[in-house]
Structure formats: structure tokens, C-alpha cells
Design a protein around this motif. Structure first.
Motif, PDB file in Angstrom:
ATOM      1  N   THR A 195      -1.898   0.658  -7.965  1.00 41.18           N
ATOM      2  CA  THR A 195      -3.176   1.109  -7.420  1.00 41.18           C
ATOM      3  C   THR A 195      -3.233   0.871  -5.916  1.00 41.18           C
ATOM      4  O   THR A 195      -2.914  -0.216  -5.446  1.00 41.18           O
ATOM      5  CB  THR A 195      -4.349   0.367  -8.094  1.00 41.18           C
ATOM      6  OG1 THR A 195      -4.291   0.580  -9.501  1.00 41.18           O
ATOM      7  CG2 THR A 195      -5.679   0.870  -7.569  1.00 41.18           C
ATOM      8  N   ASN A 196      -3.633   1.901  -5.186  1.00 43.19           N
ATOM      9  CA  ASN A 196      -3.891   1.798  -3.748  1.00 43.19           C
ATOM     10  C   ASN A 196      -5.204   2.516  -3.491  1.00 43.19           C
ATOM     11  O   ASN A 196      -5.312   3.722  -3.739  1.00 43.19           O
ATOM     12  CB  ASN A 196      -2.752   2.433  -2.951  1.00 43.19           C
ATOM     13  CG  ASN A 196      -2.973   2.343  -1.449  1.00 43.19           C
ATOM     14  OD1 ASN A 196      -3.725   1.501  -0.969  1.00 43.19           O
ATOM     15  ND2 ASN A 196      -2.323   3.226  -0.697  1.00 43.19           N
ATOM     16  N   ASN A 197      -6.212   1.791  -3.054  1.00 40.37           N
ATOM     17  CA  ASN A 197      -7.531   2.386  -2.850  1.00 40.37           C
ATOM     18  C   ASN A 197      -7.911   2.448  -1.375  1.00 40.37           C
ATOM     19  O   ASN A 197      -7.424   1.660  -0.560  1.00 40.37           O
ATOM     20  CB  ASN A 197      -8.599   1.583  -3.598  1.00 40.37           C
ATOM     21  CG  ASN A 197      -8.706   1.992  -5.053  1.00 40.37           C
ATOM     22  OD1 ASN A 197      -8.779   3.177  -5.379  1.00 40.37           O
ATOM     23  ND2 ASN A 197      -8.709   1.011  -5.947  1.00 40.37           N
ATOM     24  N   GLY A 256       2.339   1.572  -3.354  1.00 39.23           N
ATOM     25  CA  GLY A 256       1.379   1.607  -4.450  1.00 39.23           C
ATOM     26  C   GLY A 256       1.671   0.553  -5.502  1.00 39.23           C
ATOM     27  O   GLY A 256       1.633   0.820  -6.706  1.00 39.23           O
ATOM     28  N   THR A 316      -6.490   8.750 -14.619  1.00 38.62           N
ATOM     29  CA  THR A 316      -5.430   8.381 -13.674  1.00 38.62           C
ATOM     30  C   THR A 316      -4.900   6.982 -13.954  1.00 38.62           C
ATOM     31  O   THR A 316      -3.698   6.777 -14.046  1.00 38.62           O
ATOM     32  CB  THR A 316      -5.925   8.451 -12.219  1.00 38.62           C
ATOM     33  OG1 THR A 316      -7.090   7.641 -12.075  1.00 38.62           O
ATOM     34  CG2 THR A 316      -6.238   9.870 -11.811  1.00 38.62           C
ATOM     35  N   SER A 339       5.343   9.655  -5.627  1.00 33.58           N
ATOM     36  CA  SER A 339       4.184   9.040  -4.970  1.00 33.58           C
ATOM     37  C   SER A 339       3.506   9.956  -3.951  1.00 33.58           C
ATOM     38  O   SER A 339       2.546   9.542  -3.316  1.00 33.58           O
ATOM     39  CB  SER A 339       4.527   7.701  -4.294  1.00 33.58           C
ATOM     40  OG  SER A 339       5.146   7.881  -3.027  1.00 33.58           O
ATOM     41  N   TRP A 353      -9.258   4.399  -8.255  1.00 30.64           N
ATOM     42  CA  TRP A 353      -8.195   5.075  -9.005  1.00 30.64           C
ATOM     43  C   TRP A 353      -7.846   4.378 -10.310  1.00 30.64           C
ATOM     44  O   TRP A 353      -7.469   5.030 -11.290  1.00 30.64           O
ATOM     45  CB  TRP A 353      -6.954   5.221  -8.133  1.00 30.64           C
ATOM     46  CG  TRP A 353      -7.089   6.242  -7.056  1.00 30.64           C
ATOM     47  CD1 TRP A 353      -7.140   6.011  -5.701  1.00 30.64           C
ATOM     48  CD2 TRP A 353      -7.225   7.657  -7.216  1.00 30.64           C
ATOM     49  NE1 TRP A 353      -7.289   7.197  -5.025  1.00 30.64           N
ATOM     50  CE2 TRP A 353      -7.351   8.221  -5.922  1.00 30.64           C
ATOM     51  CE3 TRP A 353      -7.265   8.491  -8.334  1.00 30.64           C
ATOM     52  CZ2 TRP A 353      -7.485   9.595  -5.720  1.00 30.64           C
ATOM     53  CZ3 TRP A 353      -7.406   9.860  -8.125  1.00 30.64           C
ATOM     54  CH2 TRP A 353      -7.510  10.392  -6.829  1.00 30.64           C
ATOM     55  N   HIS A 354      -7.932   3.069 -10.341  1.00 32.47           N
ATOM     56  CA  HIS A 354      -7.541   2.359 -11.563  1.00 32.47           C
ATOM     57  C   HIS A 354      -8.591   2.518 -12.654  1.00 32.47           C
ATOM     58  O   HIS A 354      -8.259   2.611 -13.848  1.00 32.47           O
ATOM     59  CB  HIS A 354      -7.318   0.871 -11.267  1.00 32.47           C
ATOM     60  CG  HIS A 354      -6.816   0.102 -12.447  1.00 32.47           C
ATOM     61  ND1 HIS A 354      -7.629  -0.689 -13.236  1.00 32.47           N
ATOM     62  CD2 HIS A 354      -5.581   0.008 -12.992  1.00 32.47           C
ATOM     63  CE1 HIS A 354      -6.919  -1.237 -14.200  1.00 32.47           C
ATOM     64  NE2 HIS A 354      -5.668  -0.834 -14.084  1.00 32.47           N
ATOM     65  N   CYS A 404       0.840  -1.211   0.000  1.00 25.68           N
ATOM     66  CA  CYS A 404       0.000   0.000   0.000  1.00 25.68           C
ATOM     67  C   CYS A 404       0.870   1.253   0.000  1.00 25.68           C
ATOM     68  O   CYS A 404       0.591   2.212  -0.728  1.00 25.68           O
ATOM     69  CB  CYS A 404      -0.929   0.009   1.201  1.00 25.68           C
ATOM     70  SG  CYS A 404      -2.358  -1.079   1.050  1.00 25.68           S
ATOM     71  N   SER A 411     -12.607   4.772  -3.193  1.00 23.41           N
ATOM     72  CA  SER A 411     -11.939   5.328  -4.368  1.00 23.41           C
ATOM     73  C   SER A 411     -11.843   4.248  -5.435  1.00 23.41           C
ATOM     74  O   SER A 411     -11.895   3.045  -5.149  1.00 23.41           O
ATOM     75  CB  SER A 411     -10.546   5.851  -3.995  1.00 23.41           C
ATOM     76  OG  SER A 411      -9.760   4.817  -3.435  1.00 23.41           O
ATOM     77  N   SER A 453      -2.857   4.840  -8.951  1.00 17.53           N
ATOM     78  CA  SER A 453      -2.719   5.796  -7.853  1.00 17.53           C
ATOM     79  C   SER A 453      -1.442   6.625  -7.931  1.00 17.53           C
ATOM     80  O   SER A 453      -1.488   7.842  -8.020  1.00 17.53           O
ATOM     81  CB  SER A 453      -2.775   5.055  -6.516  1.00 17.53           C
ATOM     82  OG  SER A 453      -3.989   4.347  -6.398  1.00 17.53           O
ATOM     83  N   TYR A 454      -0.280   5.962  -7.868  1.00 17.06           N
ATOM     84  CA  TYR A 454       0.971   6.711  -7.904  1.00 17.06           C
ATOM     85  C   TYR A 454       2.113   5.791  -8.293  1.00 17.06           C
ATOM     86  O   TYR A 454       1.957   4.572  -8.417  1.00 17.06           O
ATOM     87  CB  TYR A 454       1.249   7.420  -6.585  1.00 17.06           C
ATOM     88  CG  TYR A 454       0.986   6.609  -5.328  1.00 17.06           C
ATOM     89  CD1 TYR A 454       1.883   5.654  -4.877  1.00 17.06           C
ATOM     90  CD2 TYR A 454      -0.166   6.834  -4.567  1.00 17.06           C
ATOM     91  CE1 TYR A 454       1.651   4.936  -3.728  1.00 17.06           C
ATOM     92  CE2 TYR A 454      -0.421   6.123  -3.412  1.00 17.06           C
ATOM     93  CZ  TYR A 454       0.495   5.175  -2.994  1.00 17.06           C
ATOM     94  OH  TYR A 454       0.264   4.458  -1.847  1.00 17.06           O
TER      95      TYR A 454
END
Length: 382
Positions: free
Chosen positions: A190-192, A67, A304, A351, A298-299, A64, A296, A307-308
């Protein structure tokens, strides 16, 4: 186990300038060291398995933080180049929108245009627009709705995930090979977050974090789970958010392919799975289900696609610097046209929000120096 794991994480940062590393990735190094330590454990098998399960939970936490789906994807040698900014985390009133609203407050009205997706950035050209008779521009921003914006300079701040998906069509002429290769090599995962709201808290008043450990897991086992059945096992746990009036919220974190799979599920499916997890973790089969869920994605977000960034196996901090270099590449002999900013362009703060902010200041200073060579940068360069 926490002391062991984070002691090993500290060791991974010692290979930054080493001639060679004991493993190509952070994950492989950690596994090798865990296996070495585990060989000296003298407890019964159940205790050993519990130790490994706890270490696996810490490994998921690190996924996490970085990311990434797996620490096997994160390069070991440059891992120590990432820098933790001293000080406390800052929570903006009203969310991140509060930060951008504050920035925009100092700008003239109507200079910001929203909801104008860009199709192509044309550069290294000679463009003329009727709105600017007699003036020639090296850059033309073409929007998906047909809108056109001529410019002397453009700062591109789109996420690396977007660049990975559209680099070959987003720029005309195409990016130089080495910059396209840097985009390909740098990692982007990806980190949600999953927020669960409860009628009443089931946790103790002084509880700050609920960490999950699955007793049958181990960092030494390489398994490919069926996401449908086990995506929630990648969840690292829940942060207890400060209570606000009668609102009680837990914030869960989940990274990797499991996080991306979670995005494909309905709110009801996520709620059902996490209710099951919490009932199992607390040992209370009657634990009330959360009243609502917010998460969230993000993917799935088209602009986006994750995530980062992280420095992946096969890449180094040099690739981050290469991504940050403006175009044309021979900037000394040609006017700066396309500049790059965003978290993935900051070599030591990638990140992070502060990395993104500092990269924007960097490119602003680059343009200020171009137009006013005698001018001094107004901000510290970190």
C-alpha cells in the motif's frame, strides 16, 4: 547521503543474473552496506546519527516507490529486472478518468456496464443462455446480483490484492496450483497520498518538495513502532503541487502498515497529526492548520486491497509471467478462455500504469492472433 544511497540502489540492480546474492532482500543488502560505510565515518556521534537518519528517510522513499512496508520484503535478485520507462510523467486532464473516457469514446454506446461486481468466473465449461439459442460458451461470468454473462473469452484485470483475497472463490474450477502459488508469492503493498489544502502557502515560491527526516531514526535499528503514536513518521514528505488560482496544496506520500493504519483514522485525526508534524518541521508552533484534507485509501478499497505489486522475497519474475499465462494452461490444444492483464502481470513494468496498459494490449493481441492468425499486432510489444 543521497549519492551513497542511490549508488547502493544502483548496485542492487547488478544481481539480476548473479549465481548468488549477498542477501535475500534489498533491505538487508542496503543495511549491510550502510553498516560497512558507517564504520568509516569519523565525525562526532550526532553527525553520524544524522547521516543514518537521512539514509532512513531515503529508505522510506524507496518503500513508497516499491509499494511495500519494508525493503526487507523486496527480493534482491530480481530487483534489477524492473525497467524505468524513459520520458516524462504524464498528468491526464481530469485525472485517469480522462484516459478511460478517451478509450471508451471509440466504442459503441452502451457496451460498457458498471457497478456489476463479479462473484465467480466459471470456466472450462459448456454454458448456454436463452439469449443465445443454440450457442455454447466455455466461460460464464456470474455477478453478485445474479446477473450472468456467457463468453468465449474473459480478460481478468482485477488488482493482485483482490486476487490474493478471493482467488479460491473467484474461479470455478479453482485456479491451477502453480498460478495460485504465484498469486500468493508476488508482493502487493500500500502506498497512499494525503492532500493538504492551505489558505496561504508557508513554503518558498520555488519549493518543490518538503522532505521529512526524523533525527532519532536509523536503517540499522529494527524497531516495531506503536502505530497509534508514530504512524506519521513513515511519511516521506510533501510534494508541492502547482498553484491553481488561490488553491495551495501539498501532497504527502506514505507506504506500508503505517499507511494502512492511516486509512482507519478520521480526517480530523489525520489533519491534527500532520499539522503537528508541519509545525515541528518548520519550527513554527503557530503555523495555520490545513483547511482541508483529501486522501486515498487503497488498502480499504474492497476491489483493490492495496496499491501495486512488487517482486517479494521468495518470488521471481517467472511468477509474474506465470500469473500472466491464460487458462486453460494447455492453451495450445484448447481455446483461450480466461486471460490475465494488469500491472502485476508485466514482468518489467509492474506497479505502473504503462505496465497495466501494455498488458491489456498484450492480451488483446493474443485474442486477435487467435481469431486472425494472419493478422499483425498493431502495437509495439514492450
Amino acid at each position: 547521503m543521497a549519492r551513497l544511497f542511490y549508488g547502493l540502489i544502483d548496485q542492487t540492480r547488478e544481481f539480476l543474473h548473479a549465481a548468488e546474492t549477498p542477501a535475500p532482500s534489498v533491505g538487508q543488502f542496503l543495511r549491510k552496506e550502510v553498516r560497512r560505510h558507517a564504520a568509516g565515518w569519523t565525525e562526532d556521534e550526532d553527525s553520524k546519527q544524522l547521516r543514518l537518519a537521512i539514509l532512513n528517510a531515503f529508505l522510506n522513499v524507496e518503500c513508497c516507490v516499491s509499494g511495500t512496508h519494508s525493503m526487507d520484503l523486496v527480493a534482491l535478485a530480481p530487483f534489477g529486472e524492473y525497467t524505468v520507462l524513459p520520458g516524462l510523467d504524464c498528468t491526464f486532464s481530469g485525472g485517469y478518468q480522462g484516459l478511460t473516457n478517451h478509450m471508451m469514446a471509440s466504442l459503441p454506446k452502451d457496451v460498457m456496464i458498471f457497478n456489476k461486481p463479479v462473484k465467480t468466473i466459471h470456466w472450462n465449461g459448456s454454458f448456454q443462455e436463452s439469449a443465445f439459442p443454440g450457442e455454447t460458451f466455455p466461460v460464464l461470468v456470474e455477478c453478485e446480483d445474479g446477473g450472468r454473462f456467457p463468453a468465449h473469452h474473459v480478460i481478468v484485470t482485477v488488482p493482485l490484492g483482490f486476487l490474493k483475497e478471493h482467488w479460491d472463490t473467484f474461479f470455478e474450477p479453482p485456479l491451477p496450483t502453480e498460478k495460485a502459488e504465484a498469486i500468493r508469492k508476488i508482493g502487493f503493498g500500500t502506498n497512499n497520498k494525503i492532500f493538504l489544502e492551505f489558505e496561504e502557502p508557508f513554503w518558498e515560491p520555488d519549493c518543490q518538495f518538503i522532505q521529512l527526516v526524523w533525527e532519532d531514526t536509523s536503517p540499522l535499528e529494527d524497531v516495531t513502532p506503536v502505530l497509534q503514536d508514530s504512524w506519521f513518521r513513515k511519511l516521506i514528505g510533501f510534494l508541492v503541487l502547482p498553484a491553481f488560482e488561490s488553491v495551495h496544496v501539498l501532497c504527502g506520500f506514505i507506504a506500508g502498515l503505517e499507511s494502512e493504519f492511516m486509512e482507519t483514522l478520521s480526517d480530523e485525526e489525520v489533519l491534527l497529526s500532520l499539522t503537528h508534524v508541519l509545525r515541528r518541521a518548520t519550527g513554527n508552533p503557530q503555523l495555520p492548520a490545513p483547511k482541508s484534507v483529501l486522501r486515498s485509501r487503497w488498502h480499504s478499497a474492497p476491489y483493490t486491497r492495496g496499491s501495486y505489486s512488487y517482486v517479494a522475497v521468495g518470488s521471481t519474475g517467472d511468477d509474474v509471467d506465470l500469473l500472466a499465462q491464460p487458462l486453460p494452461a494447455d492453451g495450445a490444444g484448447a481455446q483461450l478462455q480466461v486471460l490475465f492483464a494488469g500491472e502485476a502481470t508485466h514482468r518489467t513494468f509492474y506497479s505502473t500504469t504503462h505496465g497495466a496498459l501494455l498488458s491489456g494490449w498484450r492480451e488483446a493481441d493474443r485474442l486477435i492472433s487467435l481469431w486472425d492468425p494472419q493478422g499483425q499486432p498493431r502495437r509495439p510489444r514492450l
